[in-house]
Design a protein around this motif. Sequence first.
Motif, PDB file in Angstrom:
ATOM      1  N   THR A   1      -3.832   1.315 -15.164  1.00 43.85           N
ATOM      2  CA  THR A   1      -3.230   0.571 -14.383  1.00 43.85           C
ATOM      3  C   THR A   1      -1.749   0.762 -14.124  1.00 43.85           C
TER       4      THR A   1
ATOM      5  N   ARG B   1      -5.092  -5.605 -12.586  1.00 40.64           N
ATOM      6  CA  ARG B   1      -6.736  -4.730 -12.686  1.00 40.64           C
ATOM      7  C   ARG B   1      -7.813  -5.419 -12.128  1.00 40.64           C
TER       8      ARG B   1
ATOM      9  N   TYR C   1      -6.446  -4.325  -8.019  1.00 39.95           N
ATOM     10  CA  TYR C   1      -5.318  -3.517  -7.481  1.00 39.95           C
ATOM     11  C   TYR C   1      -5.178  -2.179  -8.392  1.00 39.95           C
ATOM     12  N   GLN C   2      -4.600  -1.087  -8.011  1.00 34.78           N
ATOM     13  CA  GLN C   2      -4.628  -0.026  -8.692  1.00 34.78           C
ATOM     14  C   GLN C   2      -2.924   0.060  -9.610  1.00 34.78           C
ATOM     15  N   GLY C   3      -2.220  -1.061  -9.244  1.00 37.18           N
ATOM     16  CA  GLY C   3      -0.973  -1.152  -9.937  1.00 37.18           C
ATOM     17  C   GLY C   3      -0.303  -2.714  -9.633  1.00 37.18           C
TER      18      GLY C   3
ATOM     19  N   THR D   1       0.793  -1.118  -0.014  1.00 37.89           N
ATOM     20  CA  THR D   1      -0.021   0.053   0.096  1.00 37.89           C
ATOM     21  C   THR D   1       0.845   1.307   0.009  1.00 37.89           C
TER      22      THR D   1
ATOM     23  N   THR E   1       1.773   3.539 -17.128  1.00 37.95           N
ATOM     24  CA  THR E   1       0.374   3.493 -16.941  1.00 37.95           C
ATOM     25  C   THR E   1      -0.242   2.514 -18.095  1.00 37.95           C
TER      26      THR E   1
ATOM     27  N   ARG F   1      -3.087   3.645  -2.707  1.00 41.14           N
ATOM     28  CA  ARG F   1      -3.112   2.705  -3.806  1.00 41.14           C
ATOM     29  C   ARG F   1      -2.394   1.608  -3.367  1.00 41.14           C
ATOM     30  N   ARG F   2      -3.040   0.507  -3.935  1.00 41.38           N
ATOM     31  CA  ARG F   2      -2.548  -0.921  -3.611  1.00 41.38           C
ATOM     32  C   ARG F   2      -1.864  -1.388  -4.868  1.00 41.38           C
TER      33      ARG F   2
END
Length: 295
Positions: free
Chosen positions: A246, A223, A227-229, A139, A242, A144-145
Amino acid sequence: MFGVLDDAGIDLEGLAGLGGAVDEPHELSGDHEPSRYRTVFISDIHLGTPGCQAEALLDFLKHHPSDTLYLVGDIIDGWQLRRKWFWPQTHNDVVQKLLRRSRKGSRVVFVPGNHDEFARQFDGQHFGGIEVAHEAVHTLLDGRRLWVVHGDHFDGVIQCAKWLAYVGDNLYGVTLTLNRHLNSLRARMGLPYWSLSQYLKHKVKRAVNHVTHFERAVAAEARHRGYQGVVCGHIHRPEMRTIDGTLYANDGDWVESLSALVEHLDGRLELLHWQPRQRVGDAVEMREQPVGMPA
């Protein structure tokens, strides 16, 4: 390192004890005071191979202390050690450095890759203060995770034709041998480090297409999981961009690119390249090259 024998009979605990523990082993001089980071991600060290740039990594770790350190796979190269034993003092020093990092209060998380897949059976266990996890979630300061995974499961060669991966690994080793001889010559000429293997991979269209498919597949799975990334390794190509909303971050390797992903104390993400410039006696002057973060 883990106090057990793997399937090939490698004494993992003995790796950390070879040559004895040294308080500050082979740590080379740098040109600036160390800055503390919230998180550091490194992968693909390939300890146990001649191509591993252990001295450069030791100096990088000395100048980049962090609250958390993720080891994102292929830290020990079990494939090569099964074929031929290679374990110089500097490789032992890296293991000692990682263990010492944990003892001094940093959280160290080891996410095994395909070359050190023997450690995947120890998912959820701790060895020397180092956590072993098949995958992890980090995190960021902004909430964002990020999914942390080596990435070999998204490599079609590994999954569908492992024998071909072994052949490719041998050819890769030949290229790295040529690379070492070339850079020894360049160093004598006063020229900076340059990776022949990376140059060839970037010039071969099929290799470029393979990397692109890998990146998109890993980002899509992150995604899909919410998760954001994602942070991964495996393909030895540092990258941060990106993909369809993502964040994809590959922290590179310590064979070719000498790179790492760091999270600053203010939450900024940055790719760093640790570039050997010249040798003076036993010291190596290192230069840090930041790579921009995607919008």
